[in-house]
Design a protein around this motif. Structure first.
Motif, PDB file in Angstrom:
ATOM      1  N   ASP A  47       0.757  -1.267  -0.199  1.00  0.00           N
ATOM      2  CA  ASP A  47       0.071  -0.254  -0.112  1.00  0.00           C
ATOM      3  C   ASP A  47       0.997   1.137   0.002  1.00  0.00           C
ATOM      4  O   ASP A  47       0.376   2.529  -0.591  1.00  0.00           O
ATOM      5  N   LEU A  48       1.946   1.121   0.771  1.00  0.00           N
ATOM      6  CA  LEU A  48       2.801   2.573   1.078  1.00  0.00           C
ATOM      7  C   LEU A  48       4.182   2.292   0.365  1.00  0.00           C
ATOM      8  O   LEU A  48       4.753   1.246   0.820  1.00  0.00           O
ATOM      9  N   GLN A  49       4.718   3.241  -0.222  1.00  0.00           N
ATOM     10  CA  GLN A  49       6.128   2.902  -0.806  1.00  0.00           C
ATOM     11  C   GLN A  49       6.753   4.542  -0.527  1.00  0.00           C
ATOM     12  O   GLN A  49       6.249   5.625  -0.928  1.00  0.00           O
ATOM     13  N   ILE A  50       7.346   4.606   0.494  1.00  0.00           N
ATOM     14  CA  ILE A  50       8.328   5.677   0.720  1.00  0.00           C
ATOM     15  C   ILE A  50       9.462   6.070   0.592  1.00  0.00           C
ATOM     16  O   ILE A  50      10.436   5.072   1.021  1.00  0.00           O
ATOM     17  N   GLN A  51       9.998   7.096   0.205  1.00  0.00           N
ATOM     18  CA  GLN A  51      11.635   7.339   0.189  1.00  0.00           C
ATOM     19  C   GLN A  51      11.943   8.015   1.414  1.00  0.00           C
ATOM     20  O   GLN A  51      11.346   8.967   1.974  1.00  0.00           O
ATOM     21  N   VAL A  52      12.973   7.359   1.914  1.00  0.00           N
ATOM     22  CA  VAL A  52      13.644   7.870   3.158  1.00  0.00           C
ATOM     23  C   VAL A  52      14.889   8.475   2.868  1.00  0.00           C
ATOM     24  O   VAL A  52      15.770   7.664   2.593  1.00  0.00           O
ATOM     25  N   ASP A  53      14.929   9.856   2.952  1.00  0.00           N
ATOM     26  CA  ASP A  53      16.295  10.582   2.822  1.00  0.00           C
ATOM     27  C   ASP A  53      17.087  10.482   3.932  1.00  0.00           C
ATOM     28  O   ASP A  53      16.715  10.539   5.084  1.00  0.00           O
ATOM     29  N   ARG A  54      18.445  10.643   3.757  1.00  0.00           N
ATOM     30  CA  ARG A  54      19.284  10.946   4.852  1.00  0.00           C
ATOM     31  C   ARG A  54      19.179  12.202   5.518  1.00  0.00           C
ATOM     32  O   ARG A  54      18.738  13.067   4.470  1.00  0.00           O
ATOM     33  N   PRO A  55      19.573  12.309   6.816  1.00  0.00           N
ATOM     34  CA  PRO A  55      19.230  13.641   7.171  1.00  0.00           C
ATOM     35  C   PRO A  55      20.126  14.835   6.561  1.00  0.00           C
ATOM     36  O   PRO A  55      21.251  14.291   5.960  1.00  0.00           O
ATOM     37  N   ARG A  56      19.727  15.939   5.882  1.00  0.00           N
ATOM     38  CA  ARG A  56      20.434  16.808   5.446  1.00  0.00           C
ATOM     39  C   ARG A  56      21.463  17.564   6.053  1.00  0.00           C
ATOM     40  O   ARG A  56      22.384  18.644   5.658  1.00  0.00           O
ATOM     41  N   SER A  57      21.221  17.606   7.562  1.00  0.00           N
ATOM     42  CA  SER A  57      22.039  18.509   8.314  1.00  0.00           C
ATOM     43  C   SER A  57      22.181  17.769   9.459  1.00  0.00           C
ATOM     44  O   SER A  57      21.496  17.210  10.214  1.00  0.00           O
ATOM     45  N   ALA A  58      23.273  18.512  10.440  1.00  0.00           N
ATOM     46  CA  ALA A  58      23.515  18.057  11.781  1.00  0.00           C
ATOM     47  C   ALA A  58      22.331  18.269  12.700  1.00  0.00           C
ATOM     48  O   ALA A  58      22.065  17.591  13.480  1.00  0.00           O
ATOM     49  N   ALA A  59      21.646  19.534  12.139  1.00  0.00           N
ATOM     50  CA  ALA A  59      20.360  19.862  13.087  1.00  0.00           C
ATOM     51  C   ALA A  59      19.482  18.763  13.054  1.00  0.00           C
ATOM     52  O   ALA A  59      18.845  18.592  14.009  1.00  0.00           O
ATOM     53  N   ASP A  60      18.952  18.081  11.913  1.00  0.00           N
ATOM     54  CA  ASP A  60      18.148  17.105  11.523  1.00  0.00           C
ATOM     55  C   ASP A  60      18.478  15.858  12.244  1.00  0.00           C
ATOM     56  O   ASP A  60      17.718  15.158  12.862  1.00  0.00           O
ATOM     57  N   ALA A  61      19.755  15.428  11.998  1.00  0.00           N
ATOM     58  CA  ALA A  61      20.305  14.220  12.595  1.00  0.00           C
ATOM     59  C   ALA A  61      20.453  14.234  14.208  1.00  0.00           C
ATOM     60  O   ALA A  61      20.040  13.257  14.803  1.00  0.00           O
ATOM     61  N   LEU A  62      20.909  15.296  14.768  1.00  0.00           N
ATOM     62  CA  LEU A  62      20.793  15.454  16.247  1.00  0.00           C
ATOM     63  C   LEU A  62      19.993  16.301  17.022  1.00  0.00           C
ATOM     64  O   LEU A  62      20.310  16.692  18.010  1.00  0.00           O
ATOM     65  N   GLY A  63      18.902  16.577  16.157  1.00  0.00           N
ATOM     66  CA  GLY A  63      17.977  17.122  16.867  1.00  0.00           C
ATOM     67  C   GLY A  63      17.031  16.571  17.984  1.00  0.00           C
ATOM     68  O   GLY A  63      17.332  15.498  18.222  1.00  0.00           O
ATOM     69  N   PRO A  64      15.922  17.157  18.495  1.00  0.00           N
ATOM     70  CA  PRO A  64      15.333  16.721  19.750  1.00  0.00           C
ATOM     71  C   PRO A  64      14.632  15.566  18.926  1.00  0.00           C
ATOM     72  O   PRO A  64      14.196  15.402  18.056  1.00  0.00           O
ATOM     73  N   PRO A  65      14.292  14.449  19.949  1.00  0.00           N
ATOM     74  CA  PRO A  65      13.753  13.359  19.562  1.00  0.00           C
ATOM     75  C   PRO A  65      12.463  13.470  19.051  1.00  0.00           C
ATOM     76  O   PRO A  65      11.543  14.473  19.741  1.00  0.00           O
ATOM     77  N   GLY A  66      11.738  12.753  18.290  1.00  0.00           N
ATOM     78  CA  GLY A  66      10.231  12.597  18.005  1.00  0.00           C
ATOM     79  C   GLY A  66       9.248  12.014  18.953  1.00  0.00           C
ATOM     80  O   GLY A  66       9.885  11.556  20.109  1.00  0.00           O
ATOM     81  N   GLU A  67       8.141  11.761  18.550  1.00  0.00           N
ATOM     82  CA  GLU A  67       7.275  11.184  19.672  1.00  0.00           C
ATOM     83  C   GLU A  67       7.459   9.863  19.902  1.00  0.00           C
ATOM     84  O   GLU A  67       8.059   9.112  19.022  1.00  0.00           O
ATOM     85  N   SER A  68       7.168   9.593  21.097  1.00  0.00           N
ATOM     86  CA  SER A  68       7.521   8.165  21.685  1.00  0.00           C
ATOM     87  C   SER A  68       6.614   6.998  20.935  1.00  0.00           C
ATOM     88  O   SER A  68       5.398   7.522  20.408  1.00  0.00           O
ATOM     89  N   SER A  69       6.932   5.954  21.056  1.00  0.00           N
ATOM     90  CA  SER A  69       6.001   4.957  20.574  1.00  0.00           C
ATOM     91  C   SER A  69       4.538   4.868  21.369  1.00  0.00           C
ATOM     92  O   SER A  69       3.607   4.582  20.683  1.00  0.00           O
ATOM     93  N   ALA A  70       4.890   5.096  22.527  1.00  0.00           N
ATOM     94  CA  ALA A  70       3.509   5.215  23.305  1.00  0.00           C
ATOM     95  C   ALA A  70       2.604   6.361  22.797  1.00  0.00           C
ATOM     96  O   ALA A  70       1.380   6.045  22.659  1.00  0.00           O
ATOM     97  N   GLU A  71       2.804   7.497  22.420  1.00  0.00           N
ATOM     98  CA  GLU A  71       1.972   8.644  21.736  1.00  0.00           C
ATOM     99  C   GLU A  71       1.499   8.174  20.784  1.00  0.00           C
ATOM    100  O   GLU A  71       0.480   8.466  20.111  1.00  0.00           O
ATOM    101  N   VAL A  72       2.368   7.658  19.681  1.00  0.00           N
ATOM    102  CA  VAL A  72       1.980   7.216  18.526  1.00  0.00           C
ATOM    103  C   VAL A  72       0.922   5.878  18.625  1.00  0.00           C
ATOM    104  O   VAL A  72      -0.136   5.738  17.899  1.00  0.00           O
ATOM    105  N   ARG A  73       1.142   5.215  19.337  1.00  0.00           N
ATOM    106  CA  ARG A  73       0.419   3.971  19.744  1.00  0.00           C
ATOM    107  C   ARG A  73      -1.194   4.446  20.286  1.00  0.00           C
ATOM    108  O   ARG A  73      -2.247   3.814  19.734  1.00  0.00           O
ATOM    109  N   SER A  74      -1.132   5.689  20.868  1.00  0.00           N
ATOM    110  CA  SER A  74      -2.535   6.013  21.373  1.00  0.00           C
ATOM    111  C   SER A  74      -3.246   6.353  20.213  1.00  0.00           C
ATOM    112  O   SER A  74      -4.421   5.973  20.205  1.00  0.00           O
ATOM    113  N   ARG A  75      -2.661   7.100  19.020  1.00  0.00           N
ATOM    114  CA  ARG A  75      -3.650   7.323  18.057  1.00  0.00           C
ATOM    115  C   ARG A  75      -4.084   6.188  17.041  1.00  0.00           C
ATOM    116  O   ARG A  75      -5.047   6.122  16.572  1.00  0.00           O
TER     117      ARG A  75
END
Length: 536
Positions: free
Chosen positions: A415-443
């Motif tokens: 169903d889904l085919q996604i392009q996963v790009d490498r982080p384009r900058s140190a800010a992207d790679a080392l920035g704050p973490p995203g949502e946790s699995s628990a938050e996503v699982r609730s949705r």
């Protein structure tokens, strides 16, 4: 001397067959005759049984012993019938009584120890379906056997304990000092648990035993920094039960994302947990199963795995493969184009039907295989073909041949085919973490609840199970919402299967947004997520 009877169970795939074991002791020269299509491993039980009886101090008579395994036309294998055969022989010799309605499931050691066997959970469930209410197992299998509700489970460590429980006449007096066993339970000892005078711990399993939850050791999605589009695709896949393909350069995070898929899936309900645990019981080592699996399984075979390892196989009755062990969970194929082409194409049947049928000379078996497929692939053999700044030196033919290993019919089912790009900058790679699995699982859980309520009249639970008839009938969207996918179908840029999968995905997007039904925006977004797969 007379006839003795007991019961056992043999497994053919996931299906347990109740076996009636008959024993007759005749007045002739000593012999041990085993009838009923036993294989070589089952024929070896003759020597195990005689040695176990001798070393337990309750020898079989030096007469002709004939054992018949019914139904006689069903091929039988393994060591699970050892105890049932011995108990029927002792019953024929008058040493024990009351074994006719009891199911015995244990392998015997030469010293008389009861050894655990695989597949106790589906075997006990099959015995219950056939009308049995009491089973005797090795103590190491007791927790697993008790997962089947409303069955009385007797557990022992040695065959003398089993003999004492059913002994009659002089043998009962002789075995009265057999040491008892501690009471066994998955929870604190239930009120209806008792210890028989014969030394077997006896208890009736029930709901309290059947709802044990496995610890959730899944990896957390918060470990993935950035990659918002890929994270959204992962959430979509989990919410609707969709299959997913991640394409990107090495180091982009494809494997990290896929490994966190199981952590955002809903816990397994009772039926799914029983199915997944039964598969684990067959595939795992004996006594490895002690509670119901509530966490969806995650299987990630190496790309060198054979077709038999992926879909199942074996010389006689085929054993379950990764597609079955991933039932009700996730099958992740990293470096997907490196897998054998025929093994990948073999996934097409279970992706459509949710089961896999395997045929061998000794018979055919069907295993459940309703899993979510997650594929990860580099864009080319070197993996560096990632846009205008690419350092890729692969030829056009090499790139085409590499991705062509993922056949069109297989991609059409994703169903889904996604392009996963490498982080384009140190800010992207080392920035704050995203949502946790628990938050996503609730949705994800909220979206699944909406689907379950909407689809209940049709007997399904997720959007990925919706048929074309349902999506173009009871759940048909207005023409204004499907203008673009209708045009794509007219141009043959998507197949009819792709059309259906776009609609399924659109409903999942709407569920995540808590909308009553998808509109043109949701359908167009689903088409965009689908288009690259259809172009291949």
């Amino acid at each position: 001397m007379g006839m003795g009877r007991a019961r056992g169970v043999v497994l053919v795939g996931m299906d347990g067959r109740l076996i009636e074991v008959e024993a007759d002791i005749g007045q002739s020269l000593p012999a041990f005759i085993l009838l009923g299509l036993p294989d070589a491993s089952l024929r070896e039980s003759q020597d195990r049984i005689r040695s176990a009886a001798k070393n337990s101090g309750i020898e079989l008579p030096a007469r002709r012993l004939t054992v018949n395994l019914l139904p006689a036309s069903l091929p039988k294998s393994g060591s699970v019938l050892d105890l049932a055969i011995l108990m029927s022989a002792w019953a024929a010799d008058g040493k024990v009584t009351g074994t006719e309605g009891i199911v015995f499931l244990a392998e015997l050691g030469l010293d008389g120890r009861l050894r655990p066997v695989r597949g106790v959970l589906p075997a006990v469930a099959a015995a219950q379906t056939a009308g049995a209410r009491t089973v005797v197992v090795a103590e190491a299998n007791a927790q697993e056997a008790a997962l089947v509700p409303d069955m009385t489970v007797l557990a022992g460590t040695h065959v003398t304990q089993v003999a004492a429980a059913f002994a009659t006449g002089p043998l009962r007096s002789r075995l009265r000092d057999v040491p008892g066993l501690d009471r066994w339970s998955t929870d604190p000892v239930p009120a209806d648990s008792v210890t028989t005078s014969a030394g077997l711990s006896s208890f009736t399993s029930g709901g309290a035993h059947s709802t044990a939850v496995c610890a959730d050791g899944a990896l957390d999605l918060a470990d993935v920094h950035g990659q918002q589009e890929a994270r959204f695709a992962l959430e979509l896949a989990a919410a609707g039960g969709h299959h997913l393909l991640l394409i990107g350069a090495p180091g982009a995070g494809k494997t990290m994302l896929a490994e966190r898929m199981a952590g955002i899936l809903p816990p397994l309900d009772d039926q799914a947990a029983m199915e997944a645990t039964a598969i684990e019981s067959i595939a795992a080592e004996p006594q490895a199963v002690t509670q119901l699996r509530r966490v969806p399984p995650f299987q990630a075979p190496h790309h060198s795995a054979s077709m038999a390892a992926i879909v199942g196989g074996g010389a006689r009755i085929a054993r379950p493969g990764a597609v079955t062990r991933a039932h009700r969970g996730v099958l992740f194929l990293d470096e997907a184009p490196e897998f054998p082409r025929h093994a990948l194409d073999a996934l097409r049947q279970p992706l459509e039907t949710g089961k896999i049928s395997l045929h061998r000379a000794a018979g055919s078996v069907t295993y459940p295989a309703r899993f979510q497929l997650v594929l990860a692939a580099n864009p080319c053999p070197c993996g560096l073909n990632v846009g205008s700044g690419s350092r890729c030196r692969c030829s056009v033919a090499q790139r085409r041949n590499y991705m062509a290993r993922l056949s069109g019919p297989l991609l059409d089912r994703i169903d889904l085919q996604i392009q996963v790009d490498r982080p384009r900058s140190a800010a992207d790679a080392l920035g704050p973490p995203g949502e946790s699995s628990a938050e996503v699982r609730s949705r994800v859980l909220a979206a699944r609840d909406l689907q379950r309520t909407r689809l209940a009249p049709w007997g399904i639970a997720t959007n990925s199970e919706a048929s074309m008839q349902l999506l173009t009938g009871g759940l048909r969207l207005p023409g204004a919402a499907t203008t673009h996918i209708d045009a794509a179908l007219d141009r043959a840029s998507i197949s009819l299967r792709g059309y259906v999968r776009v609609l399924r995905l659109a409903w999942t997007i709407a569920d995540l947004l808590a909308s009553d039904r998808p509109g043109s925006d949701e359908v167009d977004a689903a088409l965009q997520l689908r288009q690259s797969a259809d172009r291949r």
